[in-house]
Design a protein around this motif. Structure first.
Motif, PDB file in Angstrom:
ATOM      1  N   VAL A  35     -18.997  27.887 -38.547  1.00 56.57           N
ATOM      2  CA  VAL A  35     -17.698  27.227 -38.677  1.00 56.57           C
ATOM      3  C   VAL A  35     -17.839  25.797 -38.189  1.00 56.57           C
ATOM      4  N   GLY A  36     -17.541  24.860 -39.082  1.00 56.27           N
ATOM      5  CA  GLY A  36     -17.549  23.446 -38.732  1.00 56.27           C
ATOM      6  C   GLY A  36     -16.121  22.933 -38.632  1.00 56.27           C
ATOM      7  N   GLU A  37     -15.980  21.656 -38.427  1.00 58.33           N
ATOM      8  CA  GLU A  37     -14.648  21.058 -38.287  1.00 58.33           C
ATOM      9  C   GLU A  37     -13.814  21.186 -39.555  1.00 58.33           C
ATOM     10  N   LEU A  38     -14.466  21.404 -40.706  1.00 59.26           N
ATOM     11  CA  LEU A  38     -13.736  21.530 -41.972  1.00 59.26           C
ATOM     12  C   LEU A  38     -13.737  22.954 -42.512  1.00 59.26           C
ATOM     13  N   GLY A  39     -14.161  23.923 -41.702  1.00 60.94           N
ATOM     14  CA  GLY A  39     -14.048  25.311 -42.120  1.00 60.94           C
ATOM     15  C   GLY A  39     -15.347  26.075 -42.158  1.00 60.94           C
ATOM     16  N   LEU A  40     -15.317  27.168 -42.916  1.00 63.42           N
ATOM     17  CA  LEU A  40     -16.449  28.096 -43.002  1.00 63.42           C
ATOM     18  C   LEU A  40     -17.550  27.582 -43.916  1.00 63.42           C
ATOM     19  N   ARG A  49      -5.532  17.917 -51.627  1.00 66.90           N
ATOM     20  CA  ARG A  49      -4.261  17.287 -51.229  1.00 66.90           C
ATOM     21  C   ARG A  49      -3.441  18.255 -50.380  1.00 66.90           C
ATOM     22  N   TYR A  50      -3.583  19.540 -50.644  1.00 64.76           N
ATOM     23  CA  TYR A  50      -2.767  20.557 -49.976  1.00 64.76           C
ATOM     24  C   TYR A  50      -3.576  21.550 -49.149  1.00 64.76           C
ATOM     25  N   HIS A  51      -4.867  21.626 -49.396  1.00 64.36           N
ATOM     26  CA  HIS A  51      -5.716  22.607 -48.717  1.00 64.36           C
ATOM     27  C   HIS A  51      -6.876  21.899 -48.050  1.00 64.36           C
ATOM     28  N   GLY A  52      -7.332  22.461 -46.945  1.00 63.33           N
ATOM     29  CA  GLY A  52      -8.509  21.931 -46.276  1.00 63.33           C
ATOM     30  C   GLY A  52      -8.188  20.724 -45.412  1.00 63.33           C
ATOM     31  N   ALA A  57      -8.414  23.645 -41.626  1.00 62.40           N
ATOM     32  CA  ALA A  57      -9.812  24.022 -41.790  1.00 62.40           C
ATOM     33  C   ALA A  57      -9.984  25.509 -42.071  1.00 62.40           C
ATOM     34  N   LEU A  58      -9.138  26.330 -41.455  1.00 56.02           N
ATOM     35  CA  LEU A  58      -9.189  27.779 -41.644  1.00 56.02           C
ATOM     36  C   LEU A  58      -7.780  28.289 -41.916  1.00 56.02           C
ATOM     37  N   TYR A  59      -7.711  29.364 -42.681  1.00 55.83           N
ATOM     38  CA  TYR A  59      -6.437  30.024 -42.957  1.00 55.83           C
ATOM     39  C   TYR A  59      -6.552  31.458 -42.459  1.00 55.83           C
ATOM     40  N   LEU A 148      -5.356  26.626 -39.309  1.00 51.72           N
ATOM     41  CA  LEU A 148      -5.959  26.397 -38.001  1.00 51.72           C
ATOM     42  C   LEU A 148      -6.858  25.167 -38.005  1.00 51.72           C
ATOM     43  N   LYS A 149      -6.811  24.426 -36.923  1.00 47.90           N
ATOM     44  CA  LYS A 149      -7.733  23.314 -36.678  1.00 47.90           C
ATOM     45  C   LYS A 149      -8.865  23.852 -35.803  1.00 47.90           C
TER      46      LYS A 149
END
Length: 181
Positions: A35-40, A49-52, A57-59, A148-149
């Motif tokens: 897991v990095g700062e931008l997700g898995l 624009r709406y995700h990530g 970063a995580l849902y 989540l951040k």
């Protein structure tokens, strides 16, 4: 009950949604996932624009809310169906306060995340579910899960414990912000 990760889900296939390409088709993977700062690692988002991004970063989505939907819709809601990265158990995500922090896994290799916002579902969720305008119904319940951040990077895996390490004593919850309560 101890809160834990039921499944870690990454994109299986990018598919065409009702209006655009989507990475909502997420499925469980085995073993630890970085897991990095931008997700898995191994995951992606199509419409950034709406995700990530750092604040999304995580849902995460609760098994208890998925079970509620399973009864409501009279169908199985397996991990990843709603496009979530983390399916949890024993953690009240709908009641989570914005700014709440969770430790997932151990302090050496696990991660620290912060609840940032509720999911704002779009028509791709309706397409995925095969139910016209389902995303509106989904949002009105407040059972939308949380973005989540990532505050501390590491890895996650199925079975990791989740501990709430900080909970603000005031502020809106995921359910309140989503449903307009």
């Amino acid at each position: 009950m101890t809160a834990r990760v039921v499944a870690v889900n990454v994109v299986h296939e990018v598919i065409r949604g009702p209006t655009r390409w989507t990475a909502i088709d997420k499925r469980p993977v085995r073993g630890p996932v970085e897991v990095g700062e931008l997700g898995l690692a191994g995951d992606r988002q199509c419409d950034t624009r709406y995700h990530g991004g750092p604040d999304k970063a995580l849902y995460a989505y609760a098994e208890e809310d998925a079970d509620w939907w399973s009864v409501e819709l009279d169908r199985d809601i397996p991990p990843g169906l709603f496009g979530e990265n983390l399916r949890t158990s024993g953690l009240d995500i709908t009641g989570a306060v914005i700014g709440e922090r969770w430790r997932i896994g151990g302090p050496k290799h696990g991660i620290l995340v912060e609840v940032r916002s509720p999911r704002t579902p779009c028509g791709n969720l309706s397409g995925r579910m095969g139910i016209h305008r389902f995303h509106h119904r989904f949002a009105k319940t407040g059972r939308v899960g949380a973005y989540l951040k990532v505050l501390e990077t590491g890895s996650v895996r199925e079975g990791n414990r989740i501990s709430v390490v900080h909970r603000p004593d005031h502020g809106p919850t995921i359910g309140q912000l989503s449903s307009g309560a």
